[in-house]
Design a protein around this motif. Structure first.
Motif, PDB file in Angstrom:
ATOM      1  N   LYS A  93      11.628   4.968  10.505  1.00 37.89           N
ATOM      2  CA  LYS A  93      12.257   5.249   9.084  1.00 37.89           C
ATOM      3  C   LYS A  93      11.555   5.613   8.141  1.00 37.89           C
ATOM      4  O   LYS A  93      12.288   6.312   7.046  1.00 37.89           O
ATOM      5  N   PHE A  94      10.324   5.777   8.079  1.00 31.14           N
ATOM      6  CA  PHE A  94       9.340   6.426   7.052  1.00 31.14           C
ATOM      7  C   PHE A  94       8.655   7.521   7.574  1.00 31.14           C
ATOM      8  O   PHE A  94       7.778   7.454   8.464  1.00 31.14           O
ATOM      9  N   HIS A 124       0.919  -1.199   0.104  1.00 29.92           N
ATOM     10  CA  HIS A 124       0.005  -0.136  -0.004  1.00 29.92           C
ATOM     11  C   HIS A 124       0.792   1.047  -0.020  1.00 29.92           C
ATOM     12  O   HIS A 124       0.831   1.989   0.953  1.00 29.92           O
ATOM     13  N   GLY A 125       1.817   1.236  -1.029  1.00 27.19           N
ATOM     14  CA  GLY A 125       2.583   2.561  -1.191  1.00 27.19           C
ATOM     15  C   GLY A 125       2.313   3.597  -1.874  1.00 27.19           C
ATOM     16  O   GLY A 125       3.141   4.249  -2.297  1.00 27.19           O
ATOM     17  N   GLU A 126       0.967   3.881  -2.417  1.00 30.90           N
ATOM     18  CA  GLU A 126       0.727   4.901  -3.065  1.00 30.90           C
ATOM     19  C   GLU A 126       0.369   6.166  -2.410  1.00 30.90           C
ATOM     20  O   GLU A 126      -0.156   6.066  -1.259  1.00 30.90           O
ATOM     21  N   GLU A 127       0.734   7.271  -3.032  1.00 31.01           N
ATOM     22  CA  GLU A 127       0.544   8.681  -2.330  1.00 31.01           C
ATOM     23  C   GLU A 127      -0.972   8.668  -2.128  1.00 31.01           C
ATOM     24  O   GLU A 127      -1.837   8.411  -2.878  1.00 31.01           O
ATOM     25  N   LEU A 145       7.384   8.289   0.002  1.00 28.80           N
ATOM     26  CA  LEU A 145       7.527   7.684  -1.424  1.00 28.80           C
ATOM     27  C   LEU A 145       9.063   7.930  -1.492  1.00 28.80           C
ATOM     28  O   LEU A 145       9.711   6.999  -2.063  1.00 28.80           O
ATOM     29  N   ASN A 146       9.770   9.074  -1.086  1.00 34.18           N
ATOM     30  CA  ASN A 146      11.095   9.046  -1.196  1.00 34.18           C
ATOM     31  C   ASN A 146      11.726   7.860  -0.144  1.00 34.18           C
ATOM     32  O   ASN A 146      12.808   7.444  -0.764  1.00 34.18           O
ATOM     33  N   ALA A 147      11.309   8.182   0.918  1.00 34.23           N
ATOM     34  CA  ALA A 147      11.831   7.070   1.819  1.00 34.23           C
ATOM     35  C   ALA A 147      11.657   5.499   1.253  1.00 34.23           C
ATOM     36  O   ALA A 147      12.557   4.573   1.522  1.00 34.23           O
ATOM     37  N   ILE A 148      10.602   5.404   0.640  1.00 35.52           N
ATOM     38  CA  ILE A 148      10.526   3.832   0.084  1.00 35.52           C
ATOM     39  C   ILE A 148      11.294   3.495  -0.864  1.00 35.52           C
ATOM     40  O   ILE A 148      11.904   2.530  -0.869  1.00 35.52           O
ATOM     41  N   GLU A 149      11.485   4.375  -1.880  1.00 38.05           N
ATOM     42  CA  GLU A 149      12.666   4.380  -2.870  1.00 38.05           C
ATOM     43  C   GLU A 149      13.931   4.113  -2.222  1.00 38.05           C
ATOM     44  O   GLU A 149      14.708   3.154  -2.671  1.00 38.05           O
ATOM     45  N   ALA A 150      14.388   4.748  -1.368  1.00 36.17           N
ATOM     46  CA  ALA A 150      15.665   4.797  -0.519  1.00 36.17           C
ATOM     47  C   ALA A 150      15.954   3.163   0.045  1.00 36.17           C
ATOM     48  O   ALA A 150      16.644   2.563  -0.060  1.00 36.17           O
TER      49      ALA A 150
END
Length: 367
Positions: A244-245, A220-223, A297-302
């Protein structure tokens, strides 16, 4: 376009008041002449923002990481494994709570809906359309009363299989965060012109809950995804270490929305409804939500780049007034013109009423 204020919440450093050898906290004005003004600052920040950032040398990043690593492993397990630890007949106040159970307060409270619709568009929360997606694990920290009218709120903890270090890690981290809450509770009491043990006396034998919250950002990572819909906490003070997120936003007393940024080595404390009750509304329970934002979203990418877990785990602890203690406006707050809105009642009765409204008590009752 929703605008979010990036206001910095001041940080209160507890280090000067903590004895390095014993780890004991002291609010002694003889030792620390500046105590009164720092305590006034604590109560002012809680009153105006509903939140507070503190630095406590007793709560380390290493402790938090050990706890988060274990909880990521727990939440990553299949649902059928986690189902074994569910206790719906105990109002989900111990063990595992799956996603899709808890109803956000803003879905069932018509008065709250009216208020949030009155906010300017850019300050409005994301309106939830169903139960929260977040999962949770409830772990009771500290001694429980041998006699209580509220057995379900003071149940034995549930230990999942396959985690031999579970009890030690949960208790160790839980007790450390309670120590921080107790320190803040003393400072807040002094700042509110109450005897310094006004809150901590009522916390003794309270059903304190270490309640790590897991949000599956892989699925469930959609903005805009709502993990915890707009709500207040029903306990006394809530405390978390840095997650962390990002994704947590709070609302100030003036209705302004703030995306919370917890600095390194700091803990976030939020005012709950029990504190509001004891101050007759002088300090309001802080409204907040957890929603996937651009920062998330930036933290998910990282995390993907570094092959880290995509479960957002918050090290949340809910401190509580003892279930059999009477919740009422304290000291001079009893004379407030708003005191009648906060009638005296057992903290356990208040808590169970709130749990019913957010669907954690009632629909799976076992008699």
């Amino acid at each position: 376009m929703k605008s979010v204020c990036k206001m910095e919440i001041p940080v209160i450093d507890l280090a000067p008041y903590v004895d390095v050898t014993s780890g004991k906290f002291s609010c002694d004005e003889v030792l620390h002449p500046e105590t009164k003004s720092v305590c006034k600052e604590v109560s002012r920040i809680l009153r105006e923002t509903g939140a507070l950032l503190v630095r406590d040398p007793r709560c380390s990043t290493e402790d938090n990481n050990r706890f988060i690593d274990m909880m990521e492993k727990y939440f990553e397990q299949p649902d059928e494994v986690k189902r074994v630890q569910e206790r719906p007949h105990q109002h989900y106040q111990v063990g595992s709570t799956p996603g899709g159970v808890e109803i956000p307060r803003s879905m069932v409270d018509l008065e709250m809906q009216k208020k949030l619709r009155a906010l300017p568009k850019e300050r409005q929360p994301t309106i939830p359309t169903g139960p929260d997606l977040k999962s949770r694990y409830m772990w009771r920290v500290g001694p429980r009363p041998s006699n209580t009218r509220f057995k379900e709120l003071n149940s034995e903890p549930v230990i999942p299989e396959g985690f031999p270090e579970w009890k030690e890690i949960m208790d160790s981290w839980g007790f450390k965060m309670i120590s921080t809450v107790e320190a803040v509770a003393e400072m807040a009491a002094i700042g509110f012109d109450l005897p310094k043990d006004s809150f901590t006396n009522l916390m003794k034998m309270g059903p304190h809950l270490l309640a790590p919250t897991g949000s599956d950002l892989g699925s469930h990572g959609e903005e805009g995804t709502v993990f915890a819909g707009y709500h207040y906490d029903i306990n006394f003070l809530t405390i978390h270490y840095k997650s962390k997120f990002p994704g947590l936003s709070i609302w100030l007393r003036n209705g302004e929305k703030v995306e919370v940024k917890v600095p390194e080595k700091c803990l976030l404390i939020q005012a709950g409804k029990q504190l509001e009750w004891m101050t007759a509304g002088d300090c309001k329970a802080g409204m907040h939500e957890v929603v996937v934002t651009k920062s998330t979203l930036n933290a998910i990418e990282a995390a993907k780049q570094e092959n880290r877990s995509l479960w957002r785990v918050s090290s949340t602890l809910f401190s509580n007034v003892a279930s059999d203690a009477v919740l009422k406006p304290l000291g001079h707050f009893a004379k407030s013109s708003l005191a009648d809105n906060y009638p005296a009642m057992f903290a356990g009765d208040y808590f169970e009423k709130e749990l019913s409204e957010i669907k954690l008590k009632g629909q799976n009752e076992v008699h």
